[in-house]
Design a protein around this motif. Sequence first.
Motif, mmCIF file in Angstrom:
data_model
loop_
_atom_site.group_PDB
_atom_site.id
_atom_site.type_symbol
_atom_site.label_atom_id
_atom_site.label_comp_id
_atom_site.label_asym_id
_atom_site.label_seq_id
_atom_site.Cartn_x
_atom_site.Cartn_y
_atom_site.Cartn_z
ATOM 1 N N LEU A 30 0.821 -1.205 0.000
ATOM 2 C CA LEU A 30 0.000 0.000 0.000
ATOM 3 C C LEU A 30 0.855 1.255 0.000
ATOM 4 O O LEU A 30 0.362 2.350 0.228
ATOM 5 N N PHE A 90 -4.454 7.591 -6.495
ATOM 6 C CA PHE A 90 -4.583 6.178 -6.794
ATOM 7 C C PHE A 90 -3.685 5.627 -7.888
ATOM 8 O O PHE A 90 -3.441 4.431 -7.916
ATOM 9 N N LEU A 146 -0.557 4.220 -6.418
ATOM 10 C CA LEU A 146 -0.844 3.038 -5.612
ATOM 11 C C LEU A 146 -1.147 1.830 -6.496
ATOM 12 O O LEU A 146 -0.641 0.732 -6.282
ATOM 13 N N LEU A 175 -10.865 12.740 -10.159
ATOM 14 C CA LEU A 175 -12.103 12.097 -9.726
ATOM 15 C C LEU A 175 -12.233 10.723 -10.354
ATOM 16 O O LEU A 175 -12.577 9.745 -9.694
ATOM 17 N N GLY A 220 -9.903 8.211 -8.788
ATOM 18 C CA GLY A 220 -10.356 7.823 -7.460
ATOM 19 C C GLY A 220 -11.496 6.825 -7.523
ATOM 20 O O GLY A 220 -11.479 5.783 -6.857
ATOM 21 N N LEU A 221 -12.486 7.128 -8.368
ATOM 22 C CA LEU A 221 -13.654 6.248 -8.493
ATOM 23 C C LEU A 221 -13.266 4.885 -9.047
ATOM 24 O O LEU A 221 -13.565 3.842 -8.457
ATOM 25 N N GLY A 223 -10.847 2.918 -6.724
ATOM 26 C CA GLY A 223 -11.537 2.317 -5.588
ATOM 27 C C GLY A 223 -12.330 1.095 -6.007
ATOM 28 O O GLY A 223 -12.259 0.025 -5.374
ATOM 29 N N ALA A 224 -13.046 1.225 -7.125
ATOM 30 C CA ALA A 224 -13.844 0.104 -7.609
ATOM 31 C C ALA A 224 -12.935 -1.067 -7.979
ATOM 32 O O ALA A 224 -13.227 -2.230 -7.681
ATOM 33 N N LEU A 253 -9.914 -1.779 -6.766
ATOM 34 C CA LEU A 253 -9.352 -2.433 -5.590
ATOM 35 C C LEU A 253 -10.405 -3.318 -4.927
ATOM 36 O O LEU A 253 -10.113 -4.434 -4.484
ATOM 37 N N ALA A 254 -11.638 -2.822 -4.895
ATOM 38 C CA ALA A 254 -12.729 -3.609 -4.304
ATOM 39 C C ALA A 254 -12.917 -4.907 -5.088
ATOM 40 O O ALA A 254 -13.059 -5.990 -4.513
ATOM 41 N N LEU A 295 -10.247 -7.367 -4.401
ATOM 42 C CA LEU A 295 -10.405 -8.009 -3.102
ATOM 43 C C LEU A 295 -11.321 -9.215 -3.190
ATOM 44 O O LEU A 295 -11.122 -10.205 -2.503
ATOM 45 N N THR A 296 -12.348 -9.124 -4.007
ATOM 46 C CA THR A 296 -13.259 -10.252 -4.111
ATOM 47 C C THR A 296 -12.634 -11.385 -4.915
ATOM 48 O O THR A 296 -13.114 -12.502 -4.879
ATOM 49 N N ARG A 297 -11.563 -11.088 -5.649
ATOM 50 C CA ARG A 297 -10.945 -12.107 -6.484
ATOM 51 C C ARG A 297 -9.776 -12.805 -5.813
ATOM 52 O O ARG A 297 -9.629 -14.017 -5.884
ATOM 53 N N ARG A 298 -8.892 -12.014 -5.181
ATOM 54 C CA ARG A 298 -7.613 -12.584 -4.772
ATOM 55 C C ARG A 298 -7.556 -12.854 -3.280
ATOM 56 O O ARG A 298 -8.116 -12.140 -2.480
ATOM 57 N N ARG A 299 -6.829 -13.868 -2.954
ATOM 58 C CA ARG A 299 -6.592 -14.204 -1.569
ATOM 59 C C ARG A 299 -5.546 -13.244 -1.005
ATOM 60 O O ARG A 299 -4.566 -12.961 -1.671
ATOM 61 N N GLY A 353 -14.129 -12.392 -0.519
ATOM 62 C CA GLY A 353 -13.127 -13.134 -1.273
ATOM 63 C C GLY A 353 -12.910 -14.535 -0.751
ATOM 64 O O GLY A 353 -13.542 -14.961 0.206
ATOM 65 N N ALA A 389 -10.499 1.004 -0.238
ATOM 66 C CA ALA A 389 -11.131 1.032 -1.560
ATOM 67 C C ALA A 389 -12.421 1.832 -1.509
ATOM 68 O O ALA A 389 -12.654 2.736 -2.330
ATOM 69 N N ALA A 420 -13.995 10.450 -3.904
ATOM 70 C CA ALA A 420 -14.136 10.982 -5.254
ATOM 71 C C ALA A 420 -15.564 11.478 -5.479
ATOM 72 O O ALA A 420 -15.785 12.570 -6.011
#
Lengths: 385, 360
Positions: A143, A313, A316, A364, A367-368, A371-372, A374-375, A378-382, B164, B179, B186
Amino acid sequence: MTTLPEPAPGLRRTRGSGGANPNPEPPGGGRRVRARMHVVRGPGGAGLVLRAARASLRVSPRGLAVCLALAAASAVTFAIGCATGDLPVPLGEVARVLVGGGDPGHRFIVMDLRVPRGLDGLLVGAALGVSGALFQSVTRNPLGSPDIVGFGNGAATGALLSLLWWRGGPLETSLAAFAGGAVTALIVQAVCRREGLQGNRLIVVGIGVSAMAYSFNAWLLTRARLEDAENAQLWLTGTLNGRGWEHVVPVAVSLAVLLPVAMAQSRRLGLLGLGDENARALGVSPTRTRALALVTAVALVGVATASAGPITFVALAAPQIARLLTRDPGPGVGASALTGALLLQAADVAAQWAVPAVEVPAGLATGLTGGAYLAWLLTRRRAHR
Amino acid sequence: MGSVGVERRRRPPGAGPPGRGGAAGRRRGLWALTLLAVLVALVLVAAASVAVGARPIAPGVVFDAIFDPHGSADERLVRELRLPRTGLGIAAGAALGLAGALMQSLTRNPLADPGILGVNAGASAAVVVAIGFAGLQTFTGYVWFALAGAAAVAGLVHLLGAAGPGGATPVRLVLAGMAVAAALTALTSAVLLMRPEVFDAFRFWTVGSIAGRDASVLWQVLPFLTAGALLAAAVARPLDAMAIGEDGAAALGARVGATRVSGAAAVTLLCGAVTAAVGPIGFVGLAVPHLARALGGSAHHRVFGYSAALGALLLLSADVLGRWVARPAELEVGIVTAFLGAPALIVLTRRARRARQARS
């Protein structure tokens, strides 16, 4: 992709396998430039190693392919960016203008308005990507970003002081942002210099100094007249609107100087991943390497912020995406630069395309989407740790 | 929530009861004395908070205003402005300190603060919506929106963190919070850029201040703060068990999932209500728990008690200082806490590191 500078000319191709050099070069033997290329297999997959005299360059084919694809995608988004806007210009006409022909009206729109904006997006994105790669490598923290040394808020303080107190123009604001960010980063470095710029300490001090700058900024905004404060808020969002050649040139020059430095640091930073003791045994000074990498990274992000404002972002996310694509360990400076360029340029084009009537700041959009993204990630990777 | 607790007699002998945990545990009883000292300091600062301001008021008048009011202008000033402000400062500081301690234990991250779960970003976005689209201009109106925003975002962060393949881990929660906060920030700045009048109201809320709120704001947030504090008290014991690792805690009989959810709910209640009332105030939640652990050891009921008391002390002192430094104007408390808290945090972590190096 880890590199040492200057792969010598006249490469002769030999093939070997299994990681060891098949017929080792006798040291100092002969004046003739000896060059060879052989295949190694490591944890990062197969890699080509080019050797010539005293320099060597290790290239992973996958990394090379990814970089080429990223460059191609950046070029495509750049072309789309030149074609879209209040007055659409067909892609064919854009191509004609770029090679020196075309209708004078189109020529003005493309060469004076859209090309500098697109180039600024690509260069600022690249600078942010490289700076993020260096920061993540130095702090050994996925991070890590320039904001870890308080850069973003420090730069904002400089810009706000210029905009609200001295009523500075764009140039003064850019310089003040650069100075503010650099001074903040220097303070953070000075406070934790004695402890060798290690990851956690740097993060704590960075958070502290950054929070002070942030609250000072909020205070400045409450003390300003509403119009000035709005203007400042627009700057704080980060935008590529109205960027001309005078914005492009400084970024291009600094990138030309700093990118080779970053590339040269990249290999040493990779060695620091073995631990400070091992790196020292291999002839790499951990403290000096970290300090040099941090200075380079701060300079890069400073130039980028002065040009486009604080774009969130990209620093990052770009190194993370680059590493996912190349599957290469190490900082991955080149791939991060290309990913950053593509990210920012694509965000700017997408923002213009999604809301054509309003000039949506690129900050903007990053950022949007960041964020989306990264979210989604998160649902994909361990999580690793 | 009492059932999530770990019974003392089931603890393995090596772990020991939490009362003997920290540095202060060896000097039994001393920690209560220290807590008493902190509370006395808090009372003194509260008295100063009522007396100090643009118009200094003599202690005798303050005493009369509270216990024997005659209705003079000074007494009205005390009763209608200074007392609610002081009360709000104590409540907000205690809640932020407590929430920070909870957050650091839940995420096992000594640098966690309530902003990390996206709670502040959620509350900010909701306040922007409240000002911009529902036309609310009073703090009484913001409270509900900010609470709803904080709760919705905390829920979303938890869903994302648990979605996840690995389930909810501290690192995933922090990432999910980042996130969501990035996307929401934004969105917030998009609204601020398009609606100048929203920006004008928002910039005064976001700096963080306990000035100019009347007593009704305090009464509105108190139920939420009480509920949050009760939840925190309930999870103190399971959190002690979780300090040895989640598998170990489960083996000791603590319900790890329930503890995490109740803890996050407590953080949301505490932070959402405070942020609604006074704006996003950073650093109290980050710095205070470190000091609390230094004073009271690592047992959670003590860390929580100290964090609440020290948080109230820090916030109120910062407010008094802000009024005194810039008199006759004042500095908002959010700025003073950052400028006091940040150096304190840097010094504290350096000292902790030295101590660790000296031991090893």
